[in-house]
Enzyme design. Structure first.
Site, PDB file in Angstrom:
ATOM      1  N   SER A  18      45.453  14.838  24.973  1.00  0.00           N
ATOM      2  CA  SER A  18      47.176  15.403  25.485  1.00  0.00           C
ATOM      3  C   SER A  18      48.612  15.034  25.530  1.00  0.00           C
ATOM      4  CB  SER A  18      47.455  14.660  26.934  1.00  0.00           C
ATOM      5  OG  SER A  18      47.631  13.549  26.944  1.00  0.00           O
TER       6      SER A  18
ATOM      7  N   SER B 226      51.694  12.823  26.408  1.00  0.00           N
ATOM      8  CA  SER B 226      51.808  11.928  26.795  1.00  0.00           C
ATOM      9  C   SER B 226      52.484  10.952  25.712  1.00  0.00           C
ATOM     10  CB  SER B 226      50.957  11.259  27.511  1.00  0.00           C
ATOM     11  OG  SER B 226      49.480  10.906  27.191  1.00  0.00           O
TER      12      SER B 226
ATOM     13  N   LYS C 148      47.805   4.432  25.412  1.00  0.00           N
ATOM     14  CA  LYS C 148      49.755   4.528  25.667  1.00  0.00           C
ATOM     15  C   LYS C 148      50.132   3.285  24.979  1.00  0.00           C
ATOM     16  CE  LYS C 148      49.365   7.433  29.602  1.00  0.00           C
ATOM     17  NZ  LYS C 148      49.515   8.680  29.571  1.00  0.00           N
TER      18      LYS C 148
ATOM     19  N   SER D  24      54.075  11.766  31.148  1.00  0.00           N
ATOM     20  CA  SER D  24      53.283  10.708  31.080  1.00  0.00           C
ATOM     21  C   SER D  24      52.537  10.043  33.059  1.00  0.00           C
ATOM     22  CB  SER D  24      53.489   9.304  30.035  1.00  0.00           C
ATOM     23  OG  SER D  24      52.314   8.827  30.518  1.00  0.00           O
TER      24      SER D  24
END
Length: 262
Positions: free
Chosen positions: A67, A69, A124, A227
């Site tokens: 993704s 994010s 993350k 995100s």
């Protein structure tokens, strides 16, 4: 799909075939007699699977970014390597830490098992450590009351959508990294889940303030307004940590990205 579990099962099955063939079946075969194909193949694959399992479990593991994010740091399609020992040696499959090596630090890019669904791996940036007070109000990050410095740089051009986003350089601990913040996007957090230690967080129209519980971490994506992270689904338990991302080893769409992340 739990690839670690599948690999472990294959390791056990091929290991049993190798053991039986090496110490029992081979002695009972007559001169020139060939082992059954399933014994021969199973036993021959055991050393290969053992090496792959050992490297993947204790040294490095490959991941693909699914993704956007973490844009602009990591793009969709980046293949990255994750250090499995930086945050401690863990038993494969059960992910239980057996040897303490280090702890996540602010600014680290960390791979972990998604707390809502541990069968999924997320990536993350570590923002808050255990005991930290993390505030993200009006798109300004503060940790323990201190404003995190960020400076605006050239706008970021999204290669797949052909539009620009405001780009900033933010410093967390000793790590400087780029983030994207969309000025038009709302500052409040929508669709907040009912996660463990939810009472540690206060949500307002300007954003969120959380106190990170012991044994947990607060993480956010570098693409701040695109995100789903600790602001939405809560804290990452230490038991969910997989490792520290440190290297891009391939990208089919842009070979120049190889080695661009550390």
């Amino acid at each position: 799909m739990n690839f670690a579990l599948i690999l472990f099962v294959l390791l056990v099955l091929t290991g049993l075939l190798w053991f039986v063939d090496r110490f029992f079946a081979r002695k009972r075969r007559g001169p020139g007699e060939v082992a059954p194909w399933w014994v021969e193949y199973g036993a021959s694959f055991f050393p290969v699977i053992l090496v792959v399992f050992g490297l993947r479990s204790f040294v490095v593991e490959p991941f693909k970014i699914p993704s956007g994010s973490m844009i602009p740091t990591l793009l969709v399609g980046d293949f990255i390597l994750v250090s499995k020992w930086t945050y401690g040696i863990r038993l494969p499959v059960v992910n239980k830490k057996i040897i303490e090596v280090g702890q996540p630090q602010r600014g680290d890019v960390m791979v972990f098992r998604y707390p809502v669904d541990p069968s999924l791996d997320y990536i993350k940036r570590v923002v808050g450590l255990p005991g930290d007070k993390v505030e993200y109000i009006d798109k300004q990050l503060r940790i323990n009351g201190e404003k995190v410095v960020m400076e605006q740089t050239d706008n970021y051009l999204h290669p797949d959508r052909l539009y620009f986003s405001p780009q900033y350089v933010e410093k967390l601990g000793e790590v400087s990294h780029s983030i994207l913040i969309e000025k038009e996007a709302p500052a409040f957090v929508s669709q907040v889940m009912n996660f463990p230690y939810r009472e540690n967080c206060t949500y307002t129209s300007g954003g969120v303030t959380c106190v990170v519980p012991q044994g947990h971490y607060f993480v956010m994506g570098d693409n701040r307004d695109a995100s789903s992270d600790s602001r939405v689904w809560g804290f990452v338990p230490d038991a969910n940590i997989v490792g520290k991302a440190f290297f891009i080893w391939f990208n089919f769409n842009d070979m120049k990205r190889i080695g661009s992340f550390h």
